[in-house]
Design a protein around this motif. Sequence first.
Motif, short mmCIF file in Angstrom:
data_model
loop_
_atom_site.label_atom_id
_atom_site.label_comp_id
_atom_site.label_asym_id
_atom_site.label_seq_id
_atom_site.Cartn_x
_atom_site.Cartn_y
_atom_site.Cartn_z
N MET A 1 113.27 -20.17 50.20
CA MET A 1 113.03 -19.99 51.62
C MET A 1 112.47 -21.29 52.19
N GLU A 2 112.83 -21.57 53.41
CA GLU A 2 112.40 -22.79 54.08
C GLU A 2 110.91 -22.70 54.41
N ALA B 1 115.55 -18.11 65.26
CA ALA B 1 115.73 -16.67 65.41
C ALA B 1 115.03 -15.89 64.30
N PHE B 2 115.20 -16.34 63.06
CA PHE B 2 114.66 -15.59 61.94
C PHE B 2 113.18 -15.87 61.69
N HIS B 3 112.72 -17.08 61.93
CA HIS B 3 111.33 -17.41 61.64
C HIS B 3 110.40 -17.32 62.84
N GLU B 4 110.84 -17.73 63.99
CA GLU B 4 109.97 -17.72 65.18
C GLU B 4 110.03 -16.37 65.89
N LEU B 5 111.23 -15.85 66.10
CA LEU B 5 111.38 -14.59 66.82
C LEU B 5 111.33 -13.37 65.89
N ASN B 6 111.33 -13.62 64.58
CA ASN B 6 111.24 -12.56 63.58
C ASN B 6 112.38 -11.55 63.72
N LEU B 7 113.58 -12.07 64.01
CA LEU B 7 114.75 -11.20 64.10
C LEU B 7 115.32 -10.95 62.71
N ASN B 8 116.09 -9.90 62.58
CA ASN B 8 116.71 -9.56 61.31
C ASN B 8 118.22 -9.70 61.34
N ARG B 9 118.81 -9.69 62.54
CA ARG B 9 120.27 -9.72 62.65
C ARG B 9 120.68 -10.55 63.86
N MET C 1 131.29 -11.02 64.41
CA MET C 1 130.67 -11.60 63.23
C MET C 1 129.16 -11.36 63.27
N GLY C 2 128.55 -11.35 62.10
CA GLY C 2 127.11 -11.13 62.04
C GLY C 2 126.49 -11.80 60.83
N MET C 3 125.17 -11.96 60.92
CA MET C 3 124.40 -12.51 59.81
C MET C 3 123.04 -11.80 59.78
N LEU C 4 122.62 -11.43 58.58
CA LEU C 4 121.31 -10.83 58.38
C LEU C 4 120.34 -11.90 57.87
N ARG C 5 119.08 -11.69 58.15
CA ARG C 5 118.06 -12.65 57.72
C ARG C 5 118.14 -12.90 56.21
N GLU C 6 118.31 -11.85 55.41
CA GLU C 6 118.35 -12.00 53.96
C GLU C 6 119.56 -12.85 53.53
N GLU C 7 120.67 -12.75 54.24
CA GLU C 7 121.85 -13.57 53.93
C GLU C 7 121.56 -15.03 54.25
#
Length: 185
Positions: free
Chosen positions: A1-2, A121-129, A172-178
Amino acid sequence: METTTNPNWFHGSKVRLAAAIQQDAQTLAAYTEDYEYLRNLDTDYAVPQTVQEAGPKSVRRDNGVEFMLRTIDEDRLIGFVALHSIEWNNQAAKLAIGIGKAKDRGKGYGSDALGIILRYAFHELNLNRISLDVISYNEVAYHAYKKAGFVEEGRMRSAVLRGGKSYDLIIMGMLREEWESKLQV
């Protein structure tokens, strides 16, 4: 993880996410005079916009954020990236990105911007998708999204009509875990 070792998370290697300034409105309006730009950006009908219509939107909205894309080396406006239609309860958002001039496409600016906005999106906004849609004839964007880690989730057949032909709209989509697992590679 970054980790947080990057001193400025709004900067990539080629572009940075920036707030809009008043002078950006003229440049954004000029982008809308490029038919190719408009037909790849959206499924709506293509029509040039005025400075007021095309001008920068508020960076912070209830359901989204929008950033201008500026080059690192010249601090030149080249486009925008936005997370919109955020559903905070579902930790989900839609992504939109546009590189305004043909001469700035294919130089890695979009890929760099995708990396920055996904981290945000994933780290600052805490989004999952994060999801997006792309018209099937926009193969360059489709491959850039796949390279970034987006997965094709479905198609709306013949959803876009352009130039007397019909085209699929690819979802198309991407999940945080991906995204996090892609960073491990």
